[in-house]
Design an enzyme around this catalytic site. Structure first.
Site, short mmCIF file in Angstrom:
data_model
loop_
_atom_site.label_atom_id
_atom_site.label_comp_id
_atom_site.label_asym_id
_atom_site.label_seq_id
_atom_site.Cartn_x
_atom_site.Cartn_y
_atom_site.Cartn_z
N ASP A 7 0.86 -1.18 0.00
CA ASP A 7 0.00 0.00 0.00
C ASP A 7 0.90 1.23 0.00
O ASP A 7 1.77 1.37 0.85
CB ASP A 7 -0.90 0.00 1.24
CG ASP A 7 -1.84 1.20 1.25
OD1 ASP A 7 -2.66 1.31 0.33
OD2 ASP A 7 -1.74 2.03 2.18
N GLU A 19 -1.23 -1.09 -6.07
CA GLU A 19 -2.45 -0.49 -6.60
C GLU A 19 -2.20 -0.02 -8.02
O GLU A 19 -1.11 0.45 -8.33
CB GLU A 19 -2.85 0.73 -5.78
CG GLU A 19 -2.95 0.49 -4.32
CD GLU A 19 -2.83 1.81 -3.55
OE1 GLU A 19 -3.80 2.56 -3.56
OE2 GLU A 19 -1.77 2.06 -2.96
N CYS A 28 -12.85 -10.29 6.90
CA CYS A 28 -14.13 -10.85 6.48
C CYS A 28 -14.68 -10.21 5.22
O CYS A 28 -15.70 -10.67 4.69
CB CYS A 28 -15.15 -10.72 7.61
SG CYS A 28 -15.57 -9.00 7.94
N CYS A 59 -15.97 -9.02 12.57
CA CYS A 59 -15.15 -10.19 12.87
C CYS A 59 -14.06 -9.90 13.89
O CYS A 59 -13.31 -10.79 14.29
CB CYS A 59 -14.53 -10.75 11.59
SG CYS A 59 -13.23 -9.71 10.91
N ASP A 96 -3.09 0.69 6.97
CA ASP A 96 -2.35 0.47 5.72
C ASP A 96 -1.97 -1.00 5.53
O ASP A 96 -1.88 -1.49 4.40
CB ASP A 96 -1.09 1.34 5.69
CG ASP A 96 -1.43 2.83 5.67
OD1 ASP A 96 -2.59 3.16 5.36
OD2 ASP A 96 -0.54 3.65 5.99
N CYS A 130 -12.58 -4.92 5.04
CA CYS A 130 -11.90 -5.64 6.11
C CYS A 130 -11.15 -6.83 5.51
O CYS A 130 -11.73 -7.62 4.77
CB CYS A 130 -12.92 -6.13 7.14
SG CYS A 130 -12.16 -7.21 8.37
N CYS A 143 -12.65 -4.09 12.89
CA CYS A 143 -13.87 -4.57 12.25
C CYS A 143 -14.90 -4.95 13.30
O CYS A 143 -14.65 -5.81 14.15
CB CYS A 143 -13.57 -5.77 11.36
SG CYS A 143 -15.05 -6.43 10.58
ZN ZN Z 1 -14.00 -8.12 9.40
#
Ligand code: ZN
Length: 361
Positions: free
Chosen positions: A184, A268, A323, A341, A348, A320, A338
């Site tokens: 990233d 990216e 998940c 989860c 990053d 995330c 998150c």
């Molecule tokens: Zn998650």
């Protein structure tokens, strides 16, 4: 594959005058040929191409003593550059983009001449670089040249003269590696990997930006055409060059470190990314030099037989990595937690894992 090597030149006073004259002659040829194309089109609706113009070179050389003092192939290269500018223009017209007609080069803005066939008008000999009509110029080979030299470009920069050699080299693959990482690119850290490695952002940029502003003010305060202004312009150009060099240095180091360790590196796709991710930070983005980095990374990977995969960066920082749920967070929030989860990690690193996952998919 092709690889470029750049070395500093140390011309004598007479040699640097001869080099300057060569640049100026090429600049004038460029502008004359640009005017010729424009006039042929406006007066007769005729489009001149490279060959139309190159065919007149011999005759021009007989009438123009300055032109006669520049290597013939190097003058052909000037016309090829112009041709490229027109090709790009036509492409933009066709694509319906803002075309931007090729421009005349103002004095001081034409700063390189290419010898397209090594050995013709330009040759290394006994630790010096010979240029036809200029002489044997001292150069510092701070690292050895590799492969077979194809072209040489002599270039004037704010801090002096340089020669760039483009060489055909054999790719030297590194031993294969099935290690993969996602990267990233950011502003807080220059790069962060999916393995949690942080490459710090170069600290010089902010300081350098202040320095640039100060030098810019100096230039605008001073009277146009004055010697003091010329000096200030030169200092400003040198400061810009210094930043560019440091940026390049950082990019090389990070790319080298990644290519040495990973068989596949996912980044990216900046063509999509710049627009989406941090549009408020456009200025900082150009500072960060991501494009430069990705280009260097690709070149090093190609040489080492490793793979760079560019992925769609949409939502890489919001999704995330545990998940897949979208967890919206402003740029100021540096931690990803998150609620679904319980995945909790640096923002990053979370993005880098998502980038890797996209490449693997
Ligand atoms: Zn998650």
């Amino acid at each position: 594959m092709l690889k470029a090597f750049q070395y500093r030149l140390y011309p004598s006073k007479a040699q640097s005058e001869a080099l300057l004259e060569m640049l100026e002659t090429c600049r004038r040829l460029y502008n004359r040929s640009l005017a010729e194309r424009r006039d042929a089109y406006e007066r007769e609706g005729k489009s001149l191409n490279y060959y139309d113009q190159a065919n007149t070179l011999r005759e021009q050389r007989m009438q123009n003593q300055y032109l006669a003092r520049v290597n013939y192939s190097a003058t052909q290269d000037v016309l090829r550059r112009l041709d490229k500018a027109f090709q790009a223009f036509f492409r933009r017209v066709k694509a319906g983009e803002k075309p931007g007609y090729p421009r005349f080069k103002v004095k001081g803005r034409y700063d390189s001449v290419t010898f397209p066939a090594y050995g013709n008008g330009c040759r290394l000999k006994d630790g010096r670089l010979y240029f036809q009509h200029v002489g044997r110029v001292k150069l510092k080979l701070h690292r050895p040249l590799e492969g077979r030299i194809k072209t040489v470009t002599v270039r004037r920069k704010a801090d002096g003269w340089y020669a760039s050699f483009v060489c055909e080299v054999e790719a030297v693959p590194l031993p294969p590696s099935d290690k993969m990482c996602g990267v990233d690119l950011g502003l807080e850290s220059f790069a962060v990997t999916s393995d949690g490695e942080f490459f710090p952002a170069a600290k010089y940029l902010r300081k350098a930006a202040r320095n640039l502003k100060r030098l810019q003010r100096q230039v605008s305060r001073r009277e146009k055409g004055s010697n003091r202004r010329k000096k200030a312009v030169h200092r400003l150009a040198k400061a810009h060059l210094h930043i560019a060099n440091q940026r390049k240095d950082t990019a090389h180091k990070v790319a080298r470190s990644l290519v040495n360790r990973y068989g596949l590196i996912a980044v990216e796709d900046l063509k999509v990314g710049n627009m989406l991710k941090n549009h408020r930070l456009a200025g900082s983005i150009s500072d960060a030099g991501w494009n430069l980095f990705v280009n260097i990374l690709k070149a090093k990977a190609a040489e080492a037989g490793r793979q760079v995969v560019e992925v769609d960066p949409r939502n890489t920082s919001q999704a995330c990595s545990g998940c897949g749920r979208i967890v919206p967070k402003p740029l100021s929030e540096r931690w990803h937690t998150c609620p679904a989860c319980g995945t909790s990690l640096h923002r990053d690193v979370n993005a880098a894992i998502n980038i890797l996952r996209r490449a693997a998919a």
